[in-house]
Design a protein around this motif. Sequence first.
Motif, PDB file in Angstrom:
ATOM      1  N   THR A 258     -43.263  60.029-100.593  1.00 40.53           N
ATOM      2  CA  THR A 258     -44.343  59.086-100.250  1.00 40.53           C
ATOM      3  C   THR A 258     -44.823  59.378 -98.829  1.00 40.53           C
ATOM      4  OG1 THR A 258     -42.942  57.441 -99.177  1.00 40.53           O
ATOM      5  CG2 THR A 258     -43.198  57.218-101.570  1.00 40.53           C
TER       6      THR A 258
ATOM      7  N   THR B  35     -43.763  39.618 -92.439  1.00 40.58           N
ATOM      8  CA  THR B  35     -42.936  39.141 -91.322  1.00 40.58           C
ATOM      9  C   THR B  35     -43.394  37.776 -90.810  1.00 40.58           C
ATOM     10  OG1 THR B  35     -44.269  40.084 -89.536  1.00 40.58           O
ATOM     11  CG2 THR B  35     -42.659  41.545 -90.549  1.00 40.58           C
TER      12      THR B  35
ATOM     13  N   ALA C 124     -49.836  48.645-101.692  1.00 39.34           N
ATOM     14  CA  ALA C 124     -51.091  49.358-101.453  1.00 39.34           C
ATOM     15  C   ALA C 124     -50.919  50.867-101.585  1.00 39.34           C
ATOM     16  CB  ALA C 124     -51.640  49.000-100.069  1.00 39.34           C
ATOM     17  N   ARG C 125     -49.675  51.330-101.566  1.00 39.35           N
ATOM     18  CA  ARG C 125     -49.452  52.779-101.711  1.00 39.35           C
ATOM     19  C   ARG C 125     -47.976  53.046-102.022  1.00 39.35           C
ATOM     20  NH1 ARG C 125     -49.741  54.574 -95.309  1.00 39.35           N
ATOM     21  NH2 ARG C 125     -47.494  54.538 -94.984  1.00 39.35           N
ATOM     22  N   GLY C 126     -47.633  54.305-102.202  1.00 42.89           N
ATOM     23  CA  GLY C 126     -46.245  54.748-102.310  1.00 42.89           C
ATOM     24  C   GLY C 126     -45.478  54.147-103.473  1.00 42.89           C
TER      25      GLY C 126
ATOM     26  N   THR D  75     -37.755  59.754-101.288  1.00 42.84           N
ATOM     27  CA  THR D  75     -38.778  59.674-102.333  1.00 42.84           C
ATOM     28  C   THR D  75     -40.097  60.173-101.758  1.00 42.84           C
ATOM     29  OG1 THR D  75     -37.621  57.721-103.139  1.00 42.84           O
ATOM     30  CG2 THR D  75     -39.831  58.081-104.003  1.00 42.84           C
TER      31      THR D  75
ATOM     32  N   GLY E  75     -42.240  48.137 -96.329  1.00 44.93           N
ATOM     33  CA  GLY E  75     -41.290  48.747 -95.401  1.00 44.93           C
ATOM     34  C   GLY E  75     -41.954  49.587 -94.333  1.00 44.93           C
ATOM     35  N   VAL E  76     -41.210  49.790 -93.240  1.00 44.48           N
ATOM     36  CA  VAL E  76     -41.647  50.678 -92.156  1.00 44.48           C
ATOM     37  C   VAL E  76     -40.418  51.435 -91.645  1.00 44.48           C
ATOM     38  CG1 VAL E  76     -43.614  49.360 -91.241  1.00 44.48           C
ATOM     39  CG2 VAL E  76     -41.308  48.828 -90.451  1.00 44.48           C
TER      40      VAL E  76
ATOM     41  N   ALA F 173     -51.531  40.407 -96.485  1.00 40.87           N
ATOM     42  CA  ALA F 173     -50.444  39.543 -96.014  1.00 40.87           C
ATOM     43  C   ALA F 173     -49.475  40.353 -95.164  1.00 40.87           C
ATOM     44  CB  ALA F 173     -49.692  38.935 -97.200  1.00 40.87           C
TER      45      ALA F 173
ATOM     46  N   GLY G 296     -32.988  57.030-102.830  1.00 39.97           N
ATOM     47  CA  GLY G 296     -32.821  58.124-101.883  1.00 39.97           C
ATOM     48  C   GLY G 296     -34.213  58.573-101.458  1.00 39.97           C
TER      49      GLY G 296
ATOM     50  N   LEU H 227     -44.289  57.633 -96.251  1.00 41.87           N
ATOM     51  CA  LEU H 227     -43.209  57.353 -95.296  1.00 41.87           C
ATOM     52  C   LEU H 227     -42.466  58.653 -94.964  1.00 41.87           C
ATOM     53  CD1 LEU H 227     -42.053  54.502 -94.238  1.00 41.87           C
ATOM     54  CD2 LEU H 227     -40.187  54.938 -95.796  1.00 41.87           C
TER      55      LEU H 227
HETATM   56  N1  NAD Z   1     -39.820  56.970 -99.360  1.00 40.94           N
HETATM   57  C1  NAD Z   1     -38.495  57.003 -99.275  1.00 40.94           C
HETATM   58  O1  NAD Z   1     -37.885  58.076 -99.187  1.00 40.94           O
HETATM   59  C2  NAD Z   1     -37.713  55.712 -99.332  1.00 40.94           C
HETATM   60  C3  NAD Z   1     -36.325  55.810 -99.491  1.00 40.94           C
HETATM   61  C4  NAD Z   1     -35.568  54.631 -99.555  1.00 40.94           C
HETATM   62  C5  NAD Z   1     -36.195  53.406 -99.464  1.00 40.94           C
HETATM   63  N2  NAD Z   1     -37.547  53.351 -99.285  1.00 40.94           N
HETATM   64  C6  NAD Z   1     -38.146  52.030 -99.193  1.00 40.94           C
HETATM   65  O2  NAD Z   1     -39.124  51.872-100.210  1.00 40.94           O
HETATM   66  C7  NAD Z   1     -40.121  50.952 -99.768  1.00 40.94           C
HETATM   67  C8  NAD Z   1     -41.507  51.582 -99.923  1.00 40.94           C
HETATM   68  O3  NAD Z   1     -41.543  52.748 -99.126  1.00 40.94           O
HETATM   69  P1  NAD Z   1     -42.673  53.879 -99.270  1.00 40.94           P
HETATM   70  O4  NAD Z   1     -41.995  55.166 -99.089  1.00 40.94           O
HETATM   71  O5  NAD Z   1     -43.523  53.630-100.471  1.00 40.94           O
HETATM   72  O6  NAD Z   1     -43.492  53.566 -97.910  1.00 40.94           O
HETATM   73  P2  NAD Z   1     -45.056  53.603 -97.583  1.00 40.94           P
HETATM   74  O7  NAD Z   1     -45.123  53.658 -96.094  1.00 40.94           O
HETATM   75  O8  NAD Z   1     -45.773  54.656 -98.364  1.00 40.94           O
HETATM   76  O9  NAD Z   1     -45.563  52.162 -98.100  1.00 40.94           O
HETATM   77  C9  NAD Z   1     -45.102  50.986 -97.488  1.00 40.94           C
HETATM   78  C10 NAD Z   1     -46.136  49.891 -97.693  1.00 40.94           C
HETATM   79  O10 NAD Z   1     -45.627  48.698 -97.071  1.00 40.94           O
HETATM   80  C11 NAD Z   1     -46.701  48.077 -96.381  1.00 40.94           C
HETATM   81  N3  NAD Z   1     -46.192  47.235 -95.285  1.00 40.94           N
HETATM   82  C12 NAD Z   1     -45.550  47.645 -94.155  1.00 40.94           C
HETATM   83  N4  NAD Z   1     -45.286  46.589 -93.371  1.00 40.94           N
HETATM   84  C13 NAD Z   1     -45.756  45.494 -94.020  1.00 40.94           C
HETATM   85  C14 NAD Z   1     -45.792  44.105 -93.708  1.00 40.94           C
HETATM   86  N5  NAD Z   1     -45.294  43.637 -92.558  1.00 40.94           N
HETATM   87  N6  NAD Z   1     -46.361  43.262 -94.602  1.00 40.94           N
HETATM   88  C15 NAD Z   1     -46.881  43.725 -95.756  1.00 40.94           C
HETATM   89  N7  NAD Z   1     -46.895  45.030 -96.108  1.00 40.94           N
HETATM   90  C16 NAD Z   1     -46.346  45.899 -95.233  1.00 40.94           C
HETATM   91  C17 NAD Z   1     -47.536  49.251 -95.837  1.00 40.94           C
HETATM   92  O11 NAD Z   1     -48.848  48.830 -95.483  1.00 40.94           O
HETATM   93  C18 NAD Z   1     -47.492  50.216 -97.026  1.00 40.94           C
HETATM   94  O12 NAD Z   1     -48.555  49.989 -97.929  1.00 40.94           O
HETATM   95  C19 NAD Z   1     -39.775  50.609 -98.312  1.00 40.94           C
HETATM   96  O13 NAD Z   1     -39.043  49.398 -98.282  1.00 40.94           O
HETATM   97  C20 NAD Z   1     -38.893  51.767 -97.890  1.00 40.94           C
HETATM   98  O14 NAD Z   1     -38.030  51.419 -96.840  1.00 40.94           O
HETATM   99  C21 NAD Z   1     -38.319  54.471 -99.223  1.00 40.94           C
END
Ligand code: NAD
Length: 260
Positions: free
Chosen positions: A183, A57, A16-18, A181, A84-85, A54, A179, A185
Amino acid sequence: MAGDFMDKVAVITGAARGIGDAIAARFLAEGARVFSLDLGAPDEARAGVTYLTANVTDPASVAAAFAEVDRAAGQVDVLVNNAGVQRVALAENMKFEDWQLVINTHLTGMHLCSAEAIRRMRARNKGGAIVSIASAAGIVAIEGRGPYGAAKAGIESLTRVYAVETAGAGIRVNAVAPGSTRTKLIEQGLKDGTIRGEWQVERIPMGRLAEPREIADPVVYLASDRASYITGQTLVVDGGWTIQGMVHVSDWLKPAPPAK
Ligand SMILES: NC(=O)c1ccc[n+]([C@@H]2O[C@H](COP(=O)([O-])OP(=O)(O)OC[C@H]3O[C@@H](n4cnc5c(N)ncnc54)[C@H](O)[C@@H]3O)[C@@H](O)[C@H]2O)c1
């Protein structure tokens, strides 16, 4: 790689984002039919993506979402475990529900979605690819990120186990470890003070954060036939962050600035 995923169906969690949204955009550009499995509605819906609600977990929620994909598309060729969270606290202060949320979202979520996808890929007998989003935080220690780092390291382990379990069925299972990124988060961490901009770039030899599309490209590559002999691997995409030894060097070791 344009068109590499024509007639293929890609299921992406957290799209949905990121980073997930950037991955969805790249798969769409390659011709795939894309389904997002996310807790919430997209910030900005991307034309061509089917958004399903969905919770990764929850086994029943995951099963219902995959059943929806079955009804709409009848196949799953690619799964990207991206949802992710983040929750930040020292071990002694980590609330149990935060521990559970982080472990369940990343590790259990990867397991539940992978199990649903593998079942379908095996039954169809046309192979498939799973790519999961790990993290540099699963490779190096970052204080306050105990469950996050452990879950991300666990994703690398599950990647190897599921790769071995499914190789005979023509399914490849890999991971990308980003690393920092740019977004929401990260924005959330900057806002609540758990990270600061200058701390983030200090250890990155490339001197900047990744853009989401710079994570999406390697994900699409690993899912494509161009990576046909790669399985069980984690590709670190971090601008050199985890290979950085010393951040500071003597002045005499610094290269001369380019001539004007
Ligand atoms: N942004 C960073 O710097 C970074 C670095 C390393 C890894 N990551 C990983 O990349 C992935 C994406 O991160 P992002 O930065 O885009 O985060 P984000 O918070 O922008 O997006 C995460 C998305 O996951 C969804 N989500 C969370 N819990 C969920 C659940 N239980 N079921 C379904 N959807 C769920 C959220 O609603 C959101 O749309 C994550 O796994 C994060 O750990 C991010």
